[in-house]
Design an enzyme around this catalytic site. Structure first.
Site, PDB file in Angstrom:
ATOM      1  N   CYS A  89       0.723  -1.050   0.080  1.00  0.00           N
ATOM      2  CA  CYS A  89       0.010   0.053   0.012  1.00  0.00           C
ATOM      3  C   CYS A  89       0.849   1.186  -0.010  1.00  0.00           C
ATOM      4  O   CYS A  89       1.984   1.129   0.205  1.00  0.00           O
ATOM      5  CB  CYS A  89      -0.906   0.085   1.268  1.00  0.00           C
ATOM      6  SG  CYS A  89       0.111   0.026   2.827  1.00  0.00           S
ATOM      7  N   HIS A 147       5.484  -5.148   8.697  1.00  0.00           N
ATOM      8  CA  HIS A 147       5.488  -6.408   9.217  1.00  0.00           C
ATOM      9  C   HIS A 147       5.728  -7.416   8.357  1.00  0.00           C
ATOM     10  O   HIS A 147       4.785  -8.175   7.553  1.00  0.00           O
ATOM     11  CB  HIS A 147       4.119  -6.838   9.902  1.00  0.00           C
ATOM     12  CG  HIS A 147       4.103  -6.153  11.137  1.00  0.00           C
ATOM     13  ND1 HIS A 147       3.197  -5.765  12.016  1.00  0.00           N
ATOM     14  CD2 HIS A 147       5.251  -5.703  12.051  1.00  0.00           C
ATOM     15  CE1 HIS A 147       3.287  -5.238  13.093  1.00  0.00           C
ATOM     16  NE2 HIS A 147       4.862  -5.101  13.607  1.00  0.00           N
ATOM     17  N   HIS A 206       4.093   1.810  11.725  1.00  0.00           N
ATOM     18  CA  HIS A 206       2.801   1.423  12.859  1.00  0.00           C
ATOM     19  C   HIS A 206       2.699   2.810  13.764  1.00  0.00           C
ATOM     20  O   HIS A 206       1.610   2.659  14.701  1.00  0.00           O
ATOM     21  CB  HIS A 206       3.130   0.197  13.599  1.00  0.00           C
ATOM     22  CG  HIS A 206       3.101  -1.056  12.709  1.00  0.00           C
ATOM     23  ND1 HIS A 206       4.654  -1.578  12.183  1.00  0.00           N
ATOM     24  CD2 HIS A 206       2.311  -1.544  11.745  1.00  0.00           C
ATOM     25  CE1 HIS A 206       4.604  -2.426  11.439  1.00  0.00           C
ATOM     26  NE2 HIS A 206       3.179  -2.535  10.821  1.00  0.00           N
ATOM     27  N   GLU A 246       0.828  -0.635  16.401  1.00  0.00           N
ATOM     28  CA  GLU A 246      -0.253   0.393  16.096  1.00  0.00           C
ATOM     29  C   GLU A 246      -1.198   0.673  17.392  1.00  0.00           C
ATOM     30  O   GLU A 246      -1.226   1.814  17.527  1.00  0.00           O
ATOM     31  CB  GLU A 246      -0.866   0.204  14.785  1.00  0.00           C
ATOM     32  CG  GLU A 246      -1.950   1.288  14.507  1.00  0.00           C
ATOM     33  CD  GLU A 246      -2.661   1.017  13.392  1.00  0.00           C
ATOM     34  OE1 GLU A 246      -2.388   0.117  12.328  1.00  0.00           O
ATOM     35  OE2 GLU A 246      -4.011   1.618  13.218  1.00  0.00           O
ATOM     36  N   THR A 284      -6.124   0.431  11.996  1.00  0.00           N
ATOM     37  CA  THR A 284      -6.554   0.706  10.536  1.00  0.00           C
ATOM     38  C   THR A 284      -6.606  -0.599   9.789  1.00  0.00           C
ATOM     39  O   THR A 284      -6.830  -0.538   8.612  1.00  0.00           O
ATOM     40  CB  THR A 284      -5.252   1.421   9.914  1.00  0.00           C
ATOM     41  OG1 THR A 284      -3.902   0.805  10.087  1.00  0.00           O
ATOM     42  CG2 THR A 284      -5.172   2.968  10.354  1.00  0.00           C
ATOM     43  N   SER A 303       1.696  -9.776  10.530  1.00  0.00           N
ATOM     44  CA  SER A 303       0.787  -9.008   9.799  1.00  0.00           C
ATOM     45  C   SER A 303      -0.322  -9.060  10.064  1.00  0.00           C
ATOM     46  O   SER A 303      -1.079  -9.866   9.568  1.00  0.00           O
ATOM     47  CB  SER A 303       1.319  -8.845   8.209  1.00  0.00           C
ATOM     48  OG  SER A 303       0.366  -8.210   7.491  1.00  0.00           O
TER      49      SER A 303
HETATM   50  S1  SF4 Z   1      -2.812   2.464   7.568  1.00  0.00           S
HETATM   51 FE1  SF4 Z   1      -1.206   0.652   7.166  1.00  0.00          FE
HETATM   52  S2  SF4 Z   1      -2.159  -0.753   5.631  1.00  0.00           S
HETATM   53 FE2  SF4 Z   1      -3.320   1.391   5.583  1.00  0.00          FE
HETATM   54  S3  SF4 Z   1      -2.180   2.575   3.812  1.00  0.00           S
HETATM   55 FE3  SF4 Z   1      -1.228   2.989   5.896  1.00  0.00          FE
HETATM   56  S4  SF4 Z   1       0.525   1.434   6.154  1.00  0.00           S
HETATM   57 FE4  SF4 Z   1      -0.942   0.763   4.691  1.00  0.00          FE
END
Ligand code: SF4
Length: 516
Positions: free
Chosen positions: A212, A241, A274, A326, A364, A422
């Site tokens: 992402c 992760h 995170h 996180e 998230t 993860s």
């Molecule tokens: S919150 Fe986590 S999964 Fe979502 S865009 Fe950010 S890094 Fe990627």
């Protein structure tokens, strides 16, 4: 029923293989094919005439590199005699199976030569990339129709009987041979399991999948920090992760630590995607550490919401998983005003001072349907409860869950590329399972167990937001070694999100551009 033809050049190799395969059921024949490339080529013609369904070549072989020991197993990624090269696509799958059986295994090219190696010839062959040597595999696979020639599925294993330090013409060849035959016998049942997994398949690729925007940014931050500050650069916690990402960055000079106390004074330290609690930032500032923050902006948004609700006098319920970095970072924003909710049962334990001032936020990377159940329990108990302005579960998590649901509907099995720690990858496995499909998390192709594949005609592949795209390619390549694979992209969304870099690195980048 399909039959596996196991080619064993020598009588004692055929004997070890037959012993190892006893009890593996029918559908396997061990054929003695003879010593050396000429006999192998002749045997290959006879085998090809019998139209085999799949092939294995198995025997003893010599190591070309010092890190292989007598008794190790080499699974060929390809075999070559210098003129013909045959690829063995499913090598990673067989290697994983053999490792799980307790054998020491390496995967790599095997060179077929036409005479026993003399002392000093090993480096020459190793320089071309081969890790082991034999005298039959290339003509056997090429002549009998191995898959690299557009033919049938094929694998090659060689149990090491001699090494550069213990050459074949030496007194140790007897003990080396015994150790190799023992390994060959132990390896044989895995050939039967490989054969059971052979077959053509459709592969459905979930899209979006893999990195992402937040993960791409975090990795780029560590790479830029290494470039601009030089190694080592310390990273508090895994930057994302994923074991492969972490190993690659370690190779480049990053040092991953759990706590700032492990970072030496004066060092550069990156905070992971995170996020961190204010306490960690304060500690870094107190110690005068130079920090770069790789917290994903979408995680930072949840931190800001936690601060805002807490300062407005709300009890802030954070829906998430205990112990996740996180969650620890977000809870650290207002520890006295926050409560972690992992399940609907936790909602009943909330004790707000003012029931009209309850807010909720989310990790998230949660499964959207799971979080929705907890939110509805909160609003049932506290009707005036208020949530985040926009969904905390990020776009990447949502898209990957939608994509895995779409492939699960058409798949016998779903493989999710991602590491065990993860969160978003784990949620993809659960999402596929909730859709009624068997699903497994795999860090790499080797983690795929052959018995998962038996009887499957359609396999879905998804990848968590922290899993490198290359892993998906490796999984598809490994499945292609088991038979024809037709791939189909199942696209539920397209992504164009990009995040800017932290100002420290932006300034440095601009500075270096000016210098040039
Ligand atoms: S919150 Fe986590 S999964 Fe979502 S865009 Fe950010 S890094 Fe990627």
């Amino acid at each position: 029923m399909s039959e596996l033809t196991v080619c064993a050049p020598l009588a004692f190799e055929a004997w070890a293989l037959r012993r190892g395969l006893a009890g593996s059921g029918g559908g396997i024949r061990v054929v003695r094919t003879g010593y050396g490339p000429k006999r192998a080529a002749a045997a290959a013609v006879r085998i090809a005439a019998s139209s085999p369904d799949m092939l294995a070549v198995a025997g003893v072989g010599g190591a070309l590199t010092d890190d292989l020991q007598v008794g190790d197993i080499v699974v060929a990624s390809q075999v070559t005699d210098g003129t013909t090269t045959v690829e063995c696509g499913s090598a990673a799958l067989l290697a994983g199976e053999l490792r799980r059986a307790g054998l020491r295994v390496q995967t790599g090219p095997i060179a077929t030569v036409d005479r026993l190696l003399r002392s000093g010839q090993h480096p020459e062959l190793a320089a071309n990339g081969a890790i082991a040597v034999d005298m039959e595999s290339a003509p056997l696979l090429a002549g009998a129709g191995g898959i690299g020639a557009g033919g049938i599925p094929a694998v090659v294993i060689r149990a090491i009987s001699d090494t550069p330090g213990r050459p074949v013409v030496s007194p140790s060849i007897v003990t080396g041979g015994i150790a190799a035959l023992r390994s060959l016998r132990q390896a044989a049942p895995a050939l039967a399991r490989w054969a059971a997994a052979v077959g053509p398949r459709q592969v459905l690729l979930a899209s979006p999948r893999s990195f992402c925007a937040g993960v791409e940014r975090a990795i780029e931050i560590v790479e830029l920090a290494l470039e601009q500050y030089g190694a080592p650069v310390y990273v508090r916690k895994q930057i994302v992760h994923n074991a492969t990402v972490v190993a690659d960055l370690e190779q480049a000079g990053a040092i991953f630590v759990d706590e700032l106390s492990e970072v030496p004074d004066g060092a550069n330290v990156v905070f992971s995607a995170h996020g961190v609690s204010p306490e960690v930032r304060t500690e870094a500032a107190r110690r005068g550490l130079a920090t770069v923050d790789a917290t994903c902006p979408l995680v930072a948004k949840v931190h800001a919401e936690a601060r805002r609700f807490a300062s407005d006098g709300y009890l802030v319920a954070l829906i998430g998983h205990a112990g996740h970095e996180e969650v620890e970072g977000t809870l650290g924003e207002a520890p006295a005003s926050m409560a972690l909710l992992e399940s609907i049962a936790d909602v009943g334990r909330m004790q707000p001072a003012d029931p009209s001032k309850v807010a909720y936020l989310m990790q998230t990377t949660l499964a959207a349907d799971e979080a929705a159940g907890i939110v509805s329990a909160i609003t049932d108990r506290f009707p005036s409860a208020t949530g985040p302005g926009s969904d905390d579960i990020c776009y990447a998590t949502t898209n990957r869950q939608r994509a895995v649901r779409a492939i699960a509907a058409e798949s016998d099995l779903v493989l999710v590329a991602g590491s065990a720690n993860s969160s978003n990858s784990q949620r993809l496995v659960e999402t596929a399972e909730r859709a009624g499909t068997k699903a497994y998390l795999v860090d790499r192709a080797e983690d795929i167990q052959l018995d998962w594949l038996v009887g499957t005609k359609a396999i879905g592949i998804a990848a968590g937001a922290s899993a490198p795209p290359a892993i998906v390619g490796q999984i598809v390549a490994a499945l292609s070694g088991l038979g024809e694979v037709r791939t189909k992209d199942v696209v539920v969304a397209t992504e164009s999100v990009q995040f800017g870099l932290p100002k420290e690195l932006r300034q440095r980048s601009a500075g270096s551009a000016d210098d040039n």
